[in-house]
Design an enzyme around this catalytic site. Structure first.
Site, PDB file in Angstrom:
ATOM      1  N   ASP A 188      -1.539  -6.068   1.038  1.00 14.68           N
ATOM      2  CA  ASP A 188      -0.367  -7.071  -0.657  1.00 14.68           C
ATOM      3  C   ASP A 188       1.493  -7.388   0.605  1.00 14.68           C
ATOM      4  O   ASP A 188       2.381  -8.069  -0.716  1.00 14.68           O
ATOM      5  CB  ASP A 188       0.448  -5.241  -0.755  1.00 14.68           C
ATOM      6  CG  ASP A 188       0.547  -3.770  -0.241  1.00 14.68           C
ATOM      7  OD1 ASP A 188       0.324  -4.076   1.149  1.00 14.68           O
ATOM      8  OD2 ASP A 188       0.212  -3.462  -0.899  1.00 14.68           O
TER       9      ASP A 188
ATOM     10  N   ASP B  48       0.427  -2.415   5.950  1.00 15.10           N
ATOM     11  CA  ASP B  48       0.731  -2.562   4.028  1.00 15.10           C
ATOM     12  C   ASP B  48       2.421  -3.283   4.433  1.00 15.10           C
ATOM     13  O   ASP B  48       3.226  -2.812   5.362  1.00 15.10           O
ATOM     14  CB  ASP B  48       0.319  -1.175   3.766  1.00 15.10           C
ATOM     15  CG  ASP B  48       1.066  -1.512   2.287  1.00 15.10           C
ATOM     16  OD1 ASP B  48      -0.634  -1.385   1.782  1.00 15.10           O
ATOM     17  OD2 ASP B  48       1.830  -1.301   1.812  1.00 15.10           O
TER      18      ASP B  48
ATOM     19  N   HIS C 257       4.352  -1.629   2.157  1.00 11.25           N
ATOM     20  CA  HIS C 257       5.691  -0.631   2.154  1.00 11.25           C
ATOM     21  C   HIS C 257       5.077  -0.002   3.181  1.00 11.25           C
ATOM     22  O   HIS C 257       4.072   0.994   3.936  1.00 11.25           O
ATOM     23  CB  HIS C 257       4.633   0.323   0.995  1.00 11.25           C
ATOM     24  CG  HIS C 257       4.478  -0.750  -0.685  1.00 11.25           C
ATOM     25  ND1 HIS C 257       3.500  -0.761  -0.937  1.00 11.25           N
ATOM     26  CD2 HIS C 257       5.580  -0.883  -1.453  1.00 11.25           C
ATOM     27  CE1 HIS C 257       3.481  -2.284  -1.810  1.00 11.25           C
ATOM     28  NE2 HIS C 257       4.668  -2.008  -2.399  1.00 11.25           N
TER      29      HIS C 257
ATOM     30  N   HIS D 260       0.773   6.697   1.559  1.00  6.11           N
ATOM     31  CA  HIS D 260       2.114   7.405   1.416  1.00  6.11           C
ATOM     32  C   HIS D 260       1.485   8.603   0.797  1.00  6.11           C
ATOM     33  O   HIS D 260       2.497   9.678   0.889  1.00  6.11           O
ATOM     34  CB  HIS D 260       2.367   6.898  -0.198  1.00  6.11           C
ATOM     35  CG  HIS D 260       2.809   5.465  -0.169  1.00  6.11           C
ATOM     36  ND1 HIS D 260       3.586   4.769   0.870  1.00  6.11           N
ATOM     37  CD2 HIS D 260       2.113   4.246  -0.986  1.00  6.11           C
ATOM     38  CE1 HIS D 260       4.300   3.440   0.489  1.00  6.11           C
ATOM     39  NE2 HIS D 260       2.901   3.021  -0.469  1.00  6.11           N
TER      40      HIS D 260
HETATM   41 ZN   LIG Z   1       1.262  -1.468   0.149  1.00  6.31          ZN
END
Ligand SMILES: [Zn+2]
Length: 343
Positions: free
Chosen positions: A283, A194, A196, A159
C-alpha cells in the site's frame, strides 16, 4: 519459483464498514484483494497451496488465550446478547489493569482497538486460515530449507498485538511466522515495508532481543496508526535497541523509501539474524487508495531486490495493499525481482 499458500476460506471474512471522519465508509480490506493477488501469482505461474490446519498452538505463541477465545466466540455471544449482525465496540478501557470484562460489549471494547476490525460470523475462520498460510510458509523455510516462501495472508496481521485487533488485522501473521522460524533459527528479523507502521508487531516483540523489528512507513505524526511508529521507539528492557522505525514524509517515493531501506538493511546486517520475515504490504504504492506514499511498480522491484540480496531465508507475508490498477503488477514485480536476485 517459490512456494505460496492461500486458502479459499480467507475469502469468507468481509468487514463491511468502518468509521472515518464521523461517517460510515466501506472497508477497503475486501475479499477482492485476494483475487487480485492470486491473479498476480497466476501470472508468475505459481499455484498457491491450501495450507494444513496447524491448530491453535502456533497462534497461541503470539496471542493470549483470552483473545483467542474472544475471536472464536464473540460473534455468537454478541448475537445471543441481542447485538446486531456485526460486532463493533462502542467503549474502550483507559488501561487493562482491572478484571477481565464479562459482557460481550465490554470484551469487544477490550479486544477491538478501533472500528476497522469488526467481527462477523466468518472472521475467525478467515483469520485462522490466513495465519495457517503464514505457518505453512514459515515451516517450508524452516523444515525444508527453502530459500523463501510467500504467504498470501488476508485478512492481514501487522496491526494486531497480543490481545488487541486493529486496522483490519486480527491475528499477527508475521509475528506467528517469526515464532515458527525461531524454533530452528537463533535470531529473526522482521522487516515491515507496509505503508502503515507495524504497531502490533512492534508491541509483541518490544521487550525481545531474539526478534529484531524494523518498519518503514508513512510518518505516524500524520498517518494511521498515529500513536506508534515514531523514530524514538527503540524497544524496552532486554529489547532496548532491537526495534527500529523509519517514518517517511507523506508523499515520499522510490528514492526516499530505498534510502530508508538501505539504513534498515545496515541494521539487519549488523544484527546478523538467521532468517527474515518480510511483512510485505504493497500500500506504499502511488496508486493505492490510501495515498500515503508514492512508490512505483519499478520501485517495488528495487525494494525486493535489495531485500533478497540480504541473503537470508525469507518468509514473505502479505500485509496491506488495496484495490488499485497496479496492485497485481506490484506483487508480480516484487516476487519476480525477489526470485531473480536469489537465483
Ligand atoms: Zn497498510
Amino acid at each position: 519459483m517459490m512456494h505460496a499458500y492461500f486458502s479459499p476460506d480467507q475469502m469468507l471474512h468481509h468487514g463491511q464498514t468502518f468509521m472515518v471522519g464521523g461517517e460510515r465508509k466501506p472497508i477497503p480490506e475486501v475479499p477482492e484483494r485476494a483475487e487480485i493477488l492470486n491473479s498476480a501469482l497466476a501470472k508468475l505461474a505459481i499455484t498457491p497451496q491450501n495450507p494444513a490446519d496447524f491448530g491453535l498452538e502456533p497462534i497461541a505463541q503470539v496471542h493470549s488465550p483470552e483473545y483467542l477465545r474472544f475471536l472464536e466466540n464473540i460473534h455468537r455471544d454478541w448475537r445471543a446478547a441481542g447485538g446486531a449482525e456485526i460486532v463493533v465496540p462502542h467503549i474502550h478501557p483507559f488501561d487493562r489493569t482491572g478484571p477481565y470484562p464479562q459482557t460481550p460489549a465490554a470484551q469487544a471494547g477490550f479486544h477491538l482497538g478501533d472500528t476497522s476490525c469488526p467481527v462477523s460470523a466468518t472472521t475467525w475462520q478467515s483469520a485462522r486460515s490466513s495465519a495457517n498460510c503464514a505457518v505453512a510458509a514459515a515451516r517450508h523455510v524452516r523444515d525444508d530449507d527453502a530459500s523463501c516462501a510467500y504467504a498470501l495472508c488476508r485478512p492481514p496481521g501487522h496491526h494486531a498485538s497480543r490481545e488487541i485487533a486493529g486496522g483490519f488485522c486480527y491475528l499477527n501473521n508475521s509475528a506467528i511466522a517469526a515464532r515458527q522460524l525461531r524454533e530452528r533459527f537463533g535470531r529473526i528479523a522482521i522487516l515491515d515495508i507496509d505503508l502503515h507502521h507495524g504497531n502490533g508487531t512492534q508491541h509483541i516483540f518490544y521487550d525481545c532481543d531474539d526478534v529484531l523489528t524494523l518498519s518503514i512507513h508513512a510518518d505516524p505524526a500524520q498517518f494511521y496508526p498515529f500513536y506508534w511508529g515514531h523514530a524514538h521507539e527503540r524497544g524496552t528492557g532486554q529489547g532496548l535497541g532491537y526495534n527500529h522505525n523509519f517514518p517517511l514524509p507523506l508523499g515520499s517515493g522510490d528514492d526516499v523509501f530505498l534510502a530508508a531501506l538501505d539504513r534498515a538493511n545496515g541494521i539487519i546486517n549488523h544484527y546478523a539474524p538467521d532468517a527474515l520475515v518480510l511483512a510485505c504490504g504493497l500500500d506504499a504504492s502511488c496508486d493505492d487508495p490510501f495515498g500515503g506514499l508514492t512508490v512505483s511498480t519499478d520501485g517495488f522491484g528495487k525494494i525486493a531486490r535489495k531485500i533478497s540480496l540480504i541473503g537470508l531465508p525469507t518468509v514473505i507475508v502479505q500485509e496491506g495493499g488495496y484495490v488499485s490498477p497496479t496492485l497485481a503488477n506490484n506483487l508480480v514485480q516484487f516476487l519476480e525481482s525477489f526470485a531473480e536476485a536469489r537465483s
